[in-house]
Design an enzyme around this catalytic site. Sequence first.
Site, PDB file in Angstrom:
ATOM      1  N   ILE A 136       6.024  14.101  -5.390  1.00 15.05           N
ATOM      2  CA  ILE A 136       4.635  13.975  -5.309  1.00 15.05           C
ATOM      3  C   ILE A 136       4.351  13.097  -3.997  1.00 15.05           C
ATOM      4  O   ILE A 136       3.443  13.434  -3.237  1.00 15.05           O
ATOM      5  CB  ILE A 136       4.131  12.980  -6.458  1.00 15.05           C
ATOM      6  N   HIS A 178      -4.799   8.466 -16.615  1.00 14.76           N
ATOM      7  CA  HIS A 178      -3.755   9.138 -16.847  1.00 14.76           C
ATOM      8  C   HIS A 178      -4.163  10.778 -16.621  1.00 14.76           C
ATOM      9  O   HIS A 178      -3.421  11.629 -17.423  1.00 14.76           O
ATOM     10  CB  HIS A 178      -2.669   9.198 -17.787  1.00 14.76           C
ATOM     11  N   ASP A 211      -4.504   5.194 -12.128  1.00 10.55           N
ATOM     12  CA  ASP A 211      -4.406   6.380 -13.002  1.00 10.55           C
ATOM     13  C   ASP A 211      -3.589   6.108 -14.077  1.00 10.55           C
ATOM     14  O   ASP A 211      -3.263   6.851 -15.425  1.00 10.55           O
ATOM     15  CB  ASP A 211      -3.970   7.580 -12.242  1.00 10.55           C
ATOM     16  N   THR A 225      -0.719   6.065  -9.144  1.00  9.07           N
ATOM     17  CA  THR A 225      -0.839   7.191  -9.984  1.00  9.07           C
ATOM     18  C   THR A 225       0.580   7.307 -10.524  1.00  9.07           C
ATOM     19  O   THR A 225       0.887   8.400 -11.084  1.00  9.07           O
ATOM     20  CB  THR A 225      -1.140   8.248  -9.234  1.00  9.07           C
ATOM     21  N   SER A 226       1.479   6.112 -10.503  1.00  4.49           N
ATOM     22  CA  SER A 226       2.811   6.714 -10.803  1.00  4.49           C
ATOM     23  C   SER A 226       3.109   6.098 -12.319  1.00  4.49           C
ATOM     24  O   SER A 226       3.085   6.996 -13.370  1.00  4.49           O
ATOM     25  CB  SER A 226       3.882   5.975 -10.017  1.00  4.49           C
ATOM     26  N   ARG A 227       3.243   4.853 -12.605  1.00  2.00           N
ATOM     27  CA  ARG A 227       3.513   4.150 -13.714  1.00  2.00           C
ATOM     28  C   ARG A 227       3.064   2.710 -13.887  1.00  2.00           C
ATOM     29  O   ARG A 227       3.035   1.871 -12.845  1.00  2.00           O
ATOM     30  CB  ARG A 227       5.018   4.088 -14.379  1.00  2.00           C
ATOM     31  N   GLU A 263      -1.321   1.148 -21.333  1.00  4.78           N
ATOM     32  CA  GLU A 263      -2.205   2.506 -21.631  1.00  4.78           C
ATOM     33  C   GLU A 263      -2.124   3.380 -22.697  1.00  4.78           C
ATOM     34  O   GLU A 263      -2.855   3.899 -23.486  1.00  4.78           O
ATOM     35  CB  GLU A 263      -2.054   3.445 -20.432  1.00  4.78           C
ATOM     36  N   CYS A 298       7.023   6.253  -6.557  1.00  4.41           N
ATOM     37  CA  CYS A 298       8.433   6.048  -7.083  1.00  4.41           C
ATOM     38  C   CYS A 298       8.224   5.726  -8.678  1.00  4.41           C
ATOM     39  O   CYS A 298       7.161   5.649  -9.195  1.00  4.41           O
ATOM     40  CB  CYS A 298       8.853   4.750  -6.447  1.00  4.41           C
ATOM     41  N   PRO A 299       9.491   6.167  -9.315  1.00  2.00           N
ATOM     42  CA  PRO A 299       9.479   6.015 -10.812  1.00  2.00           C
ATOM     43  C   PRO A 299       9.446   4.366 -11.321  1.00  2.00           C
ATOM     44  O   PRO A 299       9.823   3.701 -10.485  1.00  2.00           O
ATOM     45  CB  PRO A 299      10.744   6.586 -11.176  1.00  2.00           C
ATOM     46  N   ASP A 327      11.406   4.324   0.661  1.00  3.67           N
ATOM     47  CA  ASP A 327      12.172   4.977  -0.307  1.00  3.67           C
ATOM     48  C   ASP A 327      13.640   4.702  -0.256  1.00  3.67           C
ATOM     49  O   ASP A 327      14.197   4.010   0.814  1.00  3.67           O
ATOM     50  CB  ASP A 327      12.110   6.585  -0.125  1.00  3.67           C
TER      51      ASP A 327
HETATM   52  P1  NAI Z   1      10.595  12.184  -7.599  1.00  2.00           P
HETATM   53  O1  NAI Z   1      11.770  11.801  -8.695  1.00  2.00           O
HETATM   54  O2  NAI Z   1      10.678  13.435  -7.101  1.00  2.00           O
HETATM   55  O3  NAI Z   1      10.406  11.067  -6.581  1.00  2.00           O
HETATM   56  C1  NAI Z   1      10.491   9.917  -6.810  1.00  2.00           C
HETATM   57  C2  NAI Z   1      10.952   9.108  -5.544  1.00  2.00           C
HETATM   58  O4  NAI Z   1      10.941   7.839  -5.676  1.00  2.00           O
HETATM   59  C3  NAI Z   1      12.115   9.522  -4.940  1.00  2.00           C
HETATM   60  O5  NAI Z   1      12.162   9.998  -3.815  1.00  2.00           O
HETATM   61  C4  NAI Z   1      13.140   8.419  -5.251  1.00  2.00           C
HETATM   62  O6  NAI Z   1      14.220   8.136  -4.192  1.00  2.00           O
HETATM   63  C5  NAI Z   1      12.278   7.357  -4.953  1.00  2.00           C
HETATM   64  N1  NAI Z   1      12.514   5.953  -5.622  1.00  2.00           N
HETATM   65  C6  NAI Z   1      13.204   5.617  -6.514  1.00  2.00           C
HETATM   66  N2  NAI Z   1      13.815   4.372  -6.419  1.00  2.00           N
HETATM   67  C7  NAI Z   1      12.743   3.937  -5.703  1.00  2.00           C
HETATM   68  C8  NAI Z   1      12.687   2.518  -5.388  1.00  2.00           C
HETATM   69  N3  NAI Z   1      13.167   1.500  -5.853  1.00  2.00           N
HETATM   70  N4  NAI Z   1      11.981   2.260  -4.384  1.00  2.00           N
HETATM   71  C9  NAI Z   1      11.370   3.060  -3.493  1.00  2.00           C
HETATM   72  N5  NAI Z   1      11.525   4.364  -3.702  1.00  2.00           N
HETATM   73  C10 NAI Z   1      12.169   4.756  -5.095  1.00  2.00           C
HETATM   74  O7  NAI Z   1       9.326  11.958  -8.782  1.00  2.00           O
HETATM   75  P2  NAI Z   1       7.891  12.520  -8.501  1.00  2.00           P
HETATM   76  O8  NAI Z   1       7.631  14.105  -9.257  1.00  2.00           O
HETATM   77  O9  NAI Z   1       7.308  12.522  -7.199  1.00  2.00           O
HETATM   78  O10 NAI Z   1       6.916  11.659  -9.471  1.00  2.00           O
HETATM   79  C11 NAI Z   1       6.945  10.310  -9.095  1.00  2.00           C
HETATM   80  C12 NAI Z   1       6.262   9.402 -10.225  1.00  2.00           C
HETATM   81  O11 NAI Z   1       5.021   9.783 -10.469  1.00  2.00           O
HETATM   82  C13 NAI Z   1       6.979   9.725 -11.685  1.00  2.00           C
HETATM   83  O12 NAI Z   1       8.115   8.855 -11.645  1.00  2.00           O
HETATM   84  C14 NAI Z   1       5.974   9.616 -12.576  1.00  2.00           C
HETATM   85  O13 NAI Z   1       6.102   8.127 -13.085  1.00  2.00           O
HETATM   86  C15 NAI Z   1       4.682   9.691 -11.778  1.00  2.00           C
HETATM   87  N6  NAI Z   1       3.824  10.723 -12.351  1.00  2.00           N
HETATM   88  C16 NAI Z   1       2.567  10.673 -12.831  1.00  2.00           C
HETATM   89  C17 NAI Z   1       1.605  11.600 -13.185  1.00  2.00           C
HETATM   90  C18 NAI Z   1       0.342  11.256 -13.398  1.00  2.00           C
HETATM   91  O14 NAI Z   1      -0.284  12.198 -14.155  1.00  2.00           O
HETATM   92  N7  NAI Z   1      -0.300  10.292 -12.801  1.00  2.00           N
HETATM   93  C19 NAI Z   1       2.387  13.104 -13.351  1.00  2.00           C
HETATM   94  C20 NAI Z   1       3.595  13.135 -12.927  1.00  2.00           C
HETATM   95  C21 NAI Z   1       4.473  12.012 -12.258  1.00  2.00           C
END
Ligand code: NAI
Length: 332
Positions: A155, A295, A258, A232-234, A263, A205-206, A174
């Site tokens: 994302i 969300h 978001d 928009t993450s968590r 929530e 980030c997660p 990252d």
């Molecule tokens: P992804 O796994 O592809 O990318 C996450 C990135 O965060 C990776 O590059 C990772 O190295 C980095 N990361 C991990 N720990 C870190 C830290 N301590 N500091 C900095 N960066 C760090 O995940 P993706 O698909 O990009 O999703 C990201 C987040 O978006 C998900 O974990 C989820 O919580 C959230 N999400 C929200 C949605 C929504 O509807 N609002 C829908 C889908 C995901």
Amino acid sequence: MKLTFFSTQTYDKTFFEEHNKSFGFAIEFFEVALSESTANLIDKSDAICVFVNDRITLAVIKLLAAKGVKVIALRCAGFNNVDLMAAVQYNIRVVRVPAYSPHAVAEHAAAMIMTLNRKTHKAYNRIREQNFSLSGLMGFDLFGKTIGVIGTGNIGMVFCKIMLGFGCRVVAYDIKKEDSMIEAGVIYVPLDELLSASDIVSLHCPLNKETHYLINQDTIGMMKNGAMLINTSRGGLIDTKKVIKALKSGKLGALGIDVYEQEETLFFQNLSEHIIADDVISRLISFPNVLITSHQGFFTKEAMDQIASTTLANLKAFESGAILVNEVKISK
Ligand code: NAI
């Protein structure tokens, strides 16, 4: 294979029933979230399908194992709501949808920035009341501004490209760098540098032990005065009470979320006839410079198609003993 579905919304049923035509699983849908008290609804099932706000704790996993559940299918990317150690202990596999539409969430983050900045939500309401005044609607050019992106995964990478398209300077933090982002013009910097340089900070980030309350009193203190924060993450990535303090003092200029720490008691429900007991969300709602969506970042047609097809394909792979390419494993 029998699949029991929790936290079902009408649109989940529509998309999963359509895609299940080519899989033929027996699916039982429940609207309630999965918890210790609702796990008993399961009438013997090989699999369960859950979403972001179902809490799959050790106690729930024990109950699932007793009902014959062998696989937990998350119809989302994040898996912070599952006790993975407990799943291993009870020999239950966990699969997820790692990427459905990174564009959906990244574009939603961009929409939040545009709304907060150009106040189109206020203009919409004003014009309906024949108020054509521009007073209070002034924004700023995104062109030339510095955007800080925390997490450049699926994302975050799409979001970086969108912001580069606006002519922004994009800095990122990252734990691992993406070469393709560096080639695209993204500059990786340490977290403190990102926070102090950015006009807008967006979290991608997660949520895990390292990132819980990543945005706290100290990190807010490092941010530019009047900066915009987008999450928009968590929800657990930000200490909401400290963010409220920063909004009150003007340290934070705008907030778009978001996702929200608490929530699960609010989002995805129509509570318009209820008294909201959560004073933190009520305070957030009262700010004119705060935009909250419940969300919905993932919520596009393309993403829903991908979520349904990948979830069912994950379960098919489990049933046929194939390699689970989307399995969630405990990181060593
Ligand atoms: P992804 O796994 O592809 O990318 C996450 C990135 O965060 C990776 O590059 C990772 O190295 C980095 N990361 C991990 N720990 C870190 C830290 N301590 N500091 C900095 N960066 C760090 O995940 P993706 O698909 O990009 O999703 C990201 C987040 O978006 C998900 O974990 C989820 O919580 C959230 N999400 C929200 C949605 C929504 O509807 N609002 C829908 C889908 C995901």
